[in-house]
Design an enzyme around this catalytic site. Structure first.
Site, PDB file in Angstrom:
ATOM      1  N   ASP A 106       0.821  -1.205   0.000  1.00  0.00           N
ATOM      2  CA  ASP A 106       0.000   0.000   0.000  1.00  0.00           C
ATOM      3  C   ASP A 106       0.861   1.263   0.000  1.00  0.00           C
ATOM      4  O   ASP A 106       0.480   2.281  -0.577  1.00  0.00           O
ATOM      5  CB  ASP A 106      -0.926   0.000   1.216  1.00  0.00           C
TER       6      ASP A 106
ATOM      7  N   SER B 175      -5.042   4.859   5.533  1.00  0.00           N
ATOM      8  CA  SER B 175      -3.983   4.004   6.036  1.00  0.00           C
ATOM      9  C   SER B 175      -4.084   3.930   7.550  1.00  0.00           C
ATOM     10  O   SER B 175      -4.553   4.861   8.214  1.00  0.00           O
ATOM     11  CB  SER B 175      -2.619   4.582   5.644  1.00  0.00           C
TER      12      SER B 175
END
Length: 676
Positions: free
Chosen positions: A125, A545
């Protein structure tokens, strides 16, 4: 074409330098398989041919009938024996896990078993932040879990599975796969964490070098230096309680790991030793007839949610824990269930990205890790301690042994001696955490912009913008963006209308249907490290996140492209946000335009009558397979259902669609169809 390229191409049509290297046959393996009359009469051809394959790969045929165990990992890249890279992986988290596979396989082999290794690598990510690669991030989890389960089923003689994974999507996928196999023994070995650098920034802060440089907060030389030295060791997940580290913690809280396994420092002897213990635990489960399905229960899920709240974990686990429940055949926890758990316990772990200090994850491990957190939760009467773990122990039995163990004393003394940190300042007694003002982790605001709910990590709002009563209050103009690229440009000041203190950044159309529900850390991280960032709020149907902090409200439901009111917001509209960080109540409301605001009930009526923003659309770059994932998970309950595939509902929906098409067909259509 250059002359070198031309010569290289010509050499493709030359014979090998030494034609004697080409062989057309070779002697097969020596010896013979230990077959019996019963095996030849009753075993499948596949099982028999598998023994031939094993011998062909060099396995001693005399040991062919040992118990088979699968080591399934997310290994990526290729490292030489000395650790130097031959080919890079996508991230440090899967770079070293092959060493764990090797350590576990040696234990299986020494006990007379036959170890198998398979790999389903995973993306990063961090690497895909702000790129189209993020469109595949969350959908990957479902795809990988499917592939992992297929690999498990493709080794029919396997007695158990050791899953080895570390990071944001590979580890949740592994948990879905292991919890979905039910009948087999399974153990999860987390891949651990990377060390912080002796001097330098952590891997979360370093992702903001572009924004800080653009805003004049650091020089080019400083950015280049910090960008190089953030990873203190070559393997492991990031040094903060992002999705990767939080998923490791949740895996241990679920009972999927041996004790004190989550967040171990990657590459070190203690880390390798845990792989050996995990292999032995797997063999013991097989001997005792214990399946993974018997261990994952509603109480296990409760403990996972409880530990998630206590550590202040990533909001992405609100997507993964319901998916794990679905894989295990259990009811999926709802937002109300998460809210109830978070109301019962305040955060008492001080690890990045949370404060007040923000210790790296390895310090949480040294302070006692998940067992230490669980011990405090048991003392508070919150942990469901009769649940059993893959170690064979209940949480009661495990914690009775943990608290006075030499292991606990040793690691806590290392933290004090090496880093000069009191372990109780990392994992605090809950009474101390309360005195220091730590609050519960997750809040689920509602309002006319998010009638199905939203989520904010309330514990990470900067305390300086929270009122004395523990409530964050904000009213400001909406800055509306339909792409993350445009939004980050405005945050960096590279936009005709840069983001200003007091703005409410509204990022729209970035949920599952819009682009695969991208993660927007480059926005939230930039705001964290810019001086005025704490005075800007973010509202989006995307996700964040695990290392994100600030007044960032995500998972807004319904998402804009599913008809959510957030898709109707215009530039300059007035947005009001109120988050009670103590009572865990919150709301996000549209109040009106820059020229006219309305009372609450009237505002909702006006907003409901308003058409969608003319720029709202599915991202034209979204891949077809991500569009398919978005459609399937929407039928299964969408974001608040964990973005899973509910096969029965999908089939029911397809059948209903086929019936509707048949019923709507004209007689001419039916006749034409019949002719075909």
């Amino acid at each position: 074409m250059s002359q070198d390229d031309a010569r290289s191409l010509d050499r493709l049509f030359d014979p090998p330098a030494d034609v004697r290297t080409i062989k057309t046959r070779a002697a097969g393996p020596q010896g013979q398989l230990p077959l019996t009359d019963q095996m030849l009469r009753n075993w499948s051809s596949g099982d028999l041919f598998g023994l031939t394959q094993n011998a062909g790969m060099g396995w001693d045929p005399r040991r062919a009938l040992g118990e088979q165990y699968l080591m399934l990992s997310t290994q990526g890249g290729m490292r030489a024996e000395d650790g130097t890279p031959i080919a890079l992986g996508y991230h440090t988290g899967h770079w070293e896990v092959g060493l764990l596979v090797k350590a576990a396989a040696e234990v299986i082999s020494q006990a007379g078993g036959v170890p198998f290794a398979a790999y389903v690598s995973d993306p990063c990510d961090g690497r895909t932040q702000g790129t189209r690669g993020m469109f595949d991030s969350l959908p990957y989890r479902n795809d990988a879990a499917i592939v992992m389960r297929r690999l498990i089923r493709s080794l029919p003689q396997a007695k158990g599975v050791l899953g080895i994974a570390t990071c944001d999507k590979g580890l949740p996928a592994m948990m879905l796969a292991l919890c979905g196999i039910g009948r087999l023994p399974a153990v999860l070995m987390p891949g651990g964490v990377t060390l912080p650098p002796t001097v330098g920034e952590d891997a979360g802060k370093v992702q903001t070098i572009g924004a800080r440089y653009t805003q004049g907060e650091m020089t080019l030389e400083e950015a280049a230096l910090e960008g190089c030295r953030a990873c203190g060791s070559p393997g492991g997940g990031c040094q903060f309680l992002g999705t990767a580290a939080t998923a490791q913690v949740v895996a241990e809280a679920l009972g999927l790991t041996v004790p004190h396994a989550a967040l171990a420092p990657s590459g070190q002897p203690v880390w390798l030793d845990l792989a050996r213990h995990s292999a032995r635990a797997l063999q013991a489960m097989h001997r005792d007839g214990v399946s993974i399905g018997s261990l994952i229960t509603a109480d296990s899920l409760h403990n996972a949610m409880l530990v998630h709240a206590a550590v202040g974990g990533s909001t992405n686990l609100l997507l993964h824990i319901p998916a794990i429940a679905a894989a295990a055949g259990l009811p999926r926890p709802t937002a109300a269930d998460f809210a109830a758990v978070n109301a019962s316990v305040r955060r008492f772990v001080d690890v990045l990205p949370n404060g007040p200090v923000g210790h790296p994850t390895v310090r949480m491990y040294l302070a006692g890790g998940v067992p230490e957190v669980a011990w405090h939760l048991r003392e508070a009467g919150l942990l469901r301690t009769k649940t059993r773990t893959v170690s064979g122990l209940t949480w009661d039995e495990l914690l009775d042994r943990w608290h006075d163990s030499p292991r606990r004393d040793y690691f806590r003394s290392v933290l004090a001696a090496e880093d000069g940190v009191d372990p109780d300042d990392v994992i605090m007694p809950p009474a101390v955490a309360k005195q220091r003002g730590l609050t519960s982790t997750v809040c689920f605001p509602h309002g006319n912009l998010c009638p199905e709910g939203s989520v904010i990590k309330a514990t990470s709002i900067d305390p300086s913008v929270v009122d004395d009563d523990g409530v964050y209050r904000k009213r400001g103009p909406a800055r509306v963006f339909h792409s993350e690229r445009e939004a980050i440009a405005a945050v960096k000041g590279q936009h005709p209308q840069p983001i200003q203190p007091g703005d409410v950044l509204v990022l729209v159309g970035r949920g599952p249907m819009g682009c695969g529900m991208e993660e927007t850390y480059q926005i939230t991280s930039a705001l964290k490290y810019l001086p005025h960032g704490k005075h800007v709020a973010v509202v989006t149907d995307a996700r964040f996140s695990g290392v994100s902090t600030g007044a960032c409200i995500g998972h807004v439901g319904p998402e804009a492209l599913a008809g959510g009111p957030i898709g109707k917001v215009r530039e300059g509209d007035t947005i009001e946000i109120e988050i009670d960080t103590v009572g865990l109540q919150g709301r996000v409301d549209w109040l009106g335009t820059a020229e006219q605001t309305f009372a609450a009930e009237q505002a909702t009526e006006v907003l409901n009558r308003r058409p969608e923003h003319p720029d709202l659309q599915i991202d034209p770059a979204i891949p077809d397979d991500t569009r398919l994932w978005a459609a399937l998970q929407q039928v299964g309950g969408g974001t608040w259902g964990g973005c899973v595939y509910d096969v029965d509902k999908i089939i029911e929906t397809l059948e209903a669609g086929r019936r509707a098409l048949r019923e709507s067909a004209t007689p001419a259509d039916s006749a034409t169809s019949g002719d075909r």
